[in-house]
Design a protein around this motif. Structure first.
Motif, PDB file in Angstrom:
ATOM      1  N   VAL A  63       4.640   6.599 -12.794  1.00 38.77           N
ATOM      2  CA  VAL A  63       5.563   6.436 -11.676  1.00 38.77           C
ATOM      3  C   VAL A  63       5.718   4.955 -11.329  1.00 38.77           C
ATOM      4  O   VAL A  63       6.824   4.454 -11.122  1.00 38.77           O
ATOM      5  N   MET A  64       4.570   4.226 -11.274  1.00 34.69           N
ATOM      6  CA  MET A  64       4.604   2.787 -11.004  1.00 34.69           C
ATOM      7  C   MET A  64       5.515   2.074 -12.003  1.00 34.69           C
ATOM      8  O   MET A  64       6.321   1.216 -11.636  1.00 34.69           O
TER       9      MET A  64
ATOM     10  N   ALA B 195       0.330   8.644 -12.120  1.00 35.88           N
ATOM     11  CA  ALA B 195       0.621   7.625 -11.111  1.00 35.88           C
ATOM     12  C   ALA B 195       1.054   6.318 -11.768  1.00 35.88           C
ATOM     13  O   ALA B 195       1.980   5.648 -11.298  1.00 35.88           O
TER      14      ALA B 195
ATOM     15  N   ASP C 149       3.693   1.555  -1.413  1.00 33.15           N
ATOM     16  CA  ASP C 149       4.155   1.704  -2.794  1.00 33.15           C
ATOM     17  C   ASP C 149       3.099   2.342  -3.675  1.00 33.15           C
ATOM     18  O   ASP C 149       3.401   3.182  -4.513  1.00 33.15           O
ATOM     19  N   VAL C 150       1.841   1.890  -3.492  1.00 30.96           N
ATOM     20  CA  VAL C 150       0.760   2.434  -4.305  1.00 30.96           C
ATOM     21  C   VAL C 150       0.631   3.941  -4.055  1.00 30.96           C
ATOM     22  O   VAL C 150       0.553   4.744  -4.976  1.00 30.96           O
ATOM     23  N   PHE C 151       0.671   4.350  -2.774  1.00 30.24           N
ATOM     24  CA  PHE C 151       0.521   5.768  -2.476  1.00 30.24           C
ATOM     25  C   PHE C 151       1.744   6.578  -2.891  1.00 30.24           C
ATOM     26  O   PHE C 151       1.654   7.741  -3.219  1.00 30.24           O
ATOM     27  N   LEU C 152       2.893   5.887  -2.879  1.00 26.37           N
ATOM     28  CA  LEU C 152       4.122   6.545  -3.303  1.00 26.37           C
ATOM     29  C   LEU C 152       4.073   6.887  -4.793  1.00 26.37           C
ATOM     30  O   LEU C 152       4.809   7.745  -5.267  1.00 26.37           O
ATOM     31  N   ALA C 153       3.177   6.211  -5.530  1.00 32.34           N
ATOM     32  CA  ALA C 153       3.107   6.442  -6.971  1.00 32.34           C
ATOM     33  C   ALA C 153       2.441   7.779  -7.291  1.00 32.34           C
ATOM     34  O   ALA C 153       2.579   8.285  -8.397  1.00 32.34           O
ATOM     35  N   PHE C 154       1.696   8.353  -6.325  1.00 33.99           N
ATOM     36  CA  PHE C 154       1.112   9.676  -6.568  1.00 33.99           C
ATOM     37  C   PHE C 154       2.137  10.737  -6.191  1.00 33.99           C
ATOM     38  O   PHE C 154       2.502  10.829  -5.023  1.00 33.99           O
ATOM     39  N   PRO C 155       2.609  11.528  -7.158  1.00 33.62           N
ATOM     40  CA  PRO C 155       3.482  12.638  -6.765  1.00 33.62           C
ATOM     41  C   PRO C 155       2.750  13.492  -5.718  1.00 33.62           C
ATOM     42  O   PRO C 155       1.555  13.764  -5.866  1.00 33.62           O
TER      43      PRO C 155
ATOM     44  N   TRP D  29       0.832  -1.209   0.000  1.00 36.28           N
ATOM     45  CA  TRP D  29       0.000   0.000   0.000  1.00 36.28           C
ATOM     46  C   TRP D  29       0.861   1.251   0.000  1.00 36.28           C
ATOM     47  O   TRP D  29       0.541   2.252  -0.643  1.00 36.28           O
TER      48      TRP D  29
END
Lengths: 275, 354
Positions: B327-328, B324, A113-119, A111
């Protein structure tokens, strides 16, 4: 070299502390010291500096100096609140994940990681666009944006500690989980977390001022440094102080907190190296 | 010792998942040991992108306003709005709406802009290209630049040049990008030197690369904002490698300094840089927002800013999911590259990360 290094490092943290505290004092005391009301129209639009307005007037004729003094408070409390909330919540989650490992750990990391994907700024902007620009909401969402980083950090430092014998011993002695996490593990991982707090502060300053700069932070006509840069940008050539002064203060605040974190981090690494 | 605490957190976990599948795959001789791990890692990213799309969809559905009312305007009757709401599928359950949205999106149909009624894909295609051109130019500048500067500074560790540059990089790293942008505009576009345009009026019919004068200031802002981090990371990684025991023993074996640096130290210092480049790329993808707004550069950042201003939901959804998911993907590529380039991870993926 070994003689020079620590002094250089402490001076860095010291400089950071001085800058941060000065900006903090300016932001907290400023509203009491402002000669004019930050929303009073007291001069010509983009008027040049004169005796009653040290830094001239802004796009509507407000006194830039007064708005500067009044406009730091929002940035300071919101940056501090967001970073502290992220630190408290993230550390609890990260320590628990690192202590128990296994499924919970894997799920937490995924989770994160998933949130880290949003700048960061994009996540904040998305929520602000949908739910509005209440300050507490912005604080919460900035904290959420910082959570993955805190979780990952506190988890990875907990992993190292949780294997140690004294933790095993406390588990066998039947200490409660909160006691093990908060009294046995937390004191030993506090240093990297406090350094991270300083880093988060400087990020928060960037995000919050950036949000205001985009026009989604503090609502006009209230004074706010990021907002001031945005409002007066069109007059950059006529009245540069109205843009430069708040931009410099934002930059100094971010710089101060970052220097503090860097200096502490380096001093800490130095201690570890010697040991 | 140099790598910031942020990264210490960032590296460790990326290769954590799936150690056992790697071992199992290793038993069948034909398959490389890392293949099982890689497949699992790819699946995890795909799942992540799906969850991201769900989060974005959910976030854009909780809004208090009503798209049907927004499009038809305050003049329309309640009946007309209700009919239109049904036409848009807004009366369906949320799960069903999500499914319709995502299955169309998968085929390239992201709906129509509420503002201009143009298909979203058509609206943002050119802007995506402009933003990618900007990010790509910045990466082309900072990746080789940081590798060279980082190695150079590491070899001159604690000299006056190293100390001066490290101190100024710490200062630059902290400054928010809009402040850097304003500073550059004052310095290079208006007050001091008037060399470059302060506003990026790109001709939409030509590639951004064909109009480099409009890319210089936005790109320079992003270079100044991101390069210090990368230089310092490479410098730190290089110092760490130079202090490692295998370098000492190689030196004792009498290898020349050149061989030592080029064949032993640099290849090992580059591997941590991969994760840092990935992180920088994701910072850049977020950073385009502010920078494009400052320079009115026609990319997805300024498009998102405009869409948020008028709550143009389909455009917001498409851009945020795109960012997003990008980034992934970047993180996935970096993780795969790290494992493939590190022999001890390649043979036993997942073992190293604690």
């Amino acid at each position: 070299m070994s003689l020079l290094k620590p002094r250089f490092l402490t001076s860095q943290a010291g400089l950071g502390l001085v800058i941060s505290l000065s900006i903090l004092a300016l932001a907290l005391l400023g509203p009491w010291l402002a000669p004019h009301s930050p929303v009073a129209l007291v001069g010509p639009r983009y008027g040049a500096p004169d005796a009653s307005a040290l830094l001239g007037y802004d796009y509507l004729g407000h006194d830039v100096w007064s708005r500067l003094l009044a406009g730091g408070f929002s940035l300071v409390w919101m940056a501090a609140a967001a970073s502290l909330i992220a630190l408290a919540v993230g550390t609890l989650i990260g320590m628990t994940a690192g202590f128990f490992r296994g499924r919970f750990d894997q799920a937490t990391l995924w989770w994160a990681d998933v949130f880290l994907a949003f700048p960061n700024l994009i996540l904040v902007l998305l929520v602000v666009a949908m739910l509005g620009r209440e300050p507490w909401l912005i604080v919460l969402i900035v904290a959420v944006a910082f959570l993955p980083g805190v979780i990952r950090l506190s988890r990875s430092v907990t992993l190292g500690i949780a294997q140690l014998e004294y933790i095993e011993a406390s588990t066998m002695m039947g200490y409660s989980l909160p006691r093990i996490l908060l009294r046995e593990i937390l004191p030993n991982i506090a240093t990297p977390l406090l350094i991270h707090l300083g880093t988060m502060m400087s990020w928060a300053v960037g995000i919050l001022a950036g949000l205001s700069f985009l026009g989604y932070g503090v609502e006009p006509p209230a004074a706010d440094w990021g907002l001031m840069v945005n409002e007066n940008r069109a007059g950059l050539q006529i009245q540069p102080y109205a843009v430069l002064a708040p931009a410099v203060l934002v930059a100094l605040f971010a710089l101060g907190t970052n220097l503090l974190a860097e200096g502490l981090g380096r001093a800490n690494a130095g201690i570890k190296e010697k040991a | 010792m140099e790598s910031s605490s942020k990264l210490a957190g960032h590296w460790s976990a990326s290769a954590t998942q799936a150690s056992d599948s790697g071992k199992r795959a290793g038993l069948t001789l034909a398959l490389p040991a890392w293949l099982g791990w890689a497949l699992k890692r790819i699946a995890s990213s795909l799942l992540g992108i799906i969850v991201i799309s769900m989060l974005v969809f959910a976030a854009t559905q909780v809004l208090p306003s009503d798209p049907a009312r927004t499009i038809l305007g305050p003049e329309a009757t309640e009946d007309a709005v209700q009919v239109f709401r049904e036409k848009l599928g807004l009366d369906q359950p949320l799960i069903k709406q999500y499914w319709q949205w995502i299955s169309r999106a998968a085929q390239g149909d992201w709906g129509h802009s509420i503002d201009s009624n143009m298909p979203v894909t058509q609206l943002i295609a050119g802007r995506v290209n402009n933003s990618l051109a900007l990010v790509a130019s910045v990466l082309v500048l900072i990746v080789p630049g940081s590798l060279i500067a980082g190695v150079f500074l590491a070899l001159r560790r604690d000299g006056w040049l190293d100390r001066t540059l490290v101190a100024s990089m710490i200062a630059l790293k902290a400054i928010p990008s809009f402040a850097i942008a304003i500073g550059l505009v004052m310095l290079l576009a208006t007050s001091v030197f008037s060399i470059f345009p302060a506003v990026s009026l790109l001709d939409p019919n030509r590639s951004a690369f064909a109009q480099p004068q409009f890319m210089i200031l936005p790109a320079l802002t992003l270079v100044v904002a991101t390069m210090p981090y990368l230089v310092r990371l490479v410098r730190g990684a290089m110092i760490e490698v130079l202090d490692a025991e295998f370098i000492t023993s190689a030196r004792l074996r009498g290898l020349s300094k050149r061989v030592l640096i080029w064949q032993y130290a640099i290849p090992n210092a580059v591997i941590p840089a991969i994760q840092a480049i990935a992180l920088t790329t994701s910072v850049l993808l977020g950073g385009v927002l502010v920078v494009e707004v400052v320079f009115t550069y026609p990319g997805i950042g300024s498009a998102l800013n405009a869409a948020v201003d008028i709550r143009d939901i389909p455009v917001i959804q498409a851009i945020v999911v795109f960012l997003a998911a990008s980034v992934m993907t970047v993180n996935l590529i970096a993780d795969l590259a790290t494992v493939l380039l590190t022999p001890r991870l390649r043979t036993r993926p997942g073992k190293e990360a604690a």
